[in-house]
Scaffold this active site. Structure first.
Site, mmCIF file in Angstrom:
data_model
loop_
_atom_site.group_PDB
_atom_site.id
_atom_site.type_symbol
_atom_site.label_atom_id
_atom_site.label_comp_id
_atom_site.label_asym_id
_atom_site.label_seq_id
_atom_site.Cartn_x
_atom_site.Cartn_y
_atom_site.Cartn_z
ATOM 1 N N LYS A 232 1.064 -0.834 -0.258
ATOM 2 C CA LYS A 232 0.199 -0.006 0.025
ATOM 3 C C LYS A 232 0.725 1.065 -0.290
ATOM 4 O O LYS A 232 2.092 1.471 0.084
ATOM 5 C CB LYS A 232 -1.358 0.096 0.874
ATOM 6 N N TYR B 132 -4.606 4.404 8.068
ATOM 7 C CA TYR B 132 -5.093 3.431 8.804
ATOM 8 C C TYR B 132 -6.296 4.421 9.916
ATOM 9 O O TYR B 132 -6.978 3.751 9.993
ATOM 10 C CB TYR B 132 -3.725 3.269 9.721
#
Length: 175
Positions: free
Chosen positions: A37, A121
């Site tokens: 990612k 996140y």
């Protein structure tokens, strides 16, 4: 690697600006791809990666292990089942301090910046807590160390609004 039949999967762990090129190379070689990612810096790159994998009948996975962590699974369950009632506000944060001055995360051309690295996140945490996709975003970028972060933001603060009204500034939580 392309001609080695013992290799089934290629793990792309390069700077994000290189993800599309190497994912497409691996897919064209008939290898499944696990890409770190963030997937890529642009929608066009992401779509090209997906197309190459689909055309070559190989799997594409993004190395974002969060959803498989037991704590996150419990968090997702609370977000889905809402045992404490409707979610009205989510506060989420992620970050770290890095004193390096030459890392790809500080280079715009390589795909650096706060959101692609740690910001995902906090964003994912809010999505999982509500079980919804945001319908609006208000964001502010800042940098306290311009000598290090002169191409990309060091910090990103954002407020999301969800379809249920969670996060909407005009709908305060009454206690």
């Amino acid at each position: 690697m392309a001609n080695n039949p013992d290799i089934d999967v290629v793990y792309v762990v390069l700077p994000p600006s290189m993800h599309a090129e190497y994912t497409i190379r691996a897919a064209n070689a008939g290898k499944h791809v696990w890409c770190e990612k963030p997937m890529a810096p642009s929608v066009a790159d992401c779509e090209a990666m997906i197309k190459a994998c689909k055309d070559n009948k190989v799997k594409l996975a993004i190395g974002y292990r969060c959803q498989h962590d037991p704590n996150m699974q419990a968090y997702m369950k609370v977000g889905k089942e809402k045992p404490f009632g409707k979610v009205r506000m989510v506060t989420s944060a992620a970050g770290y301090f890095d004193g390096r001055t030459n890392h790809w995360k500080q280079n715009k051309k390589l795909g650096g910046g706060a959101m692609g690295d740690m910001g995902v996140y906090a964003l994912q945490g809010a999505r999982l807590a509500t079980g919804e996709e945001p319908i609006s975003v208000m964001a502010q970028a800042s940098t306290t160390r311009p000598e290090i972060y002169h191409e990309v933001e060091e910090t990103m603060m954002f407020q999301l609004e969800f379809p249920s009204g969670a996060g909407h500034p005009a709908r305060p939580v009454l206690v």
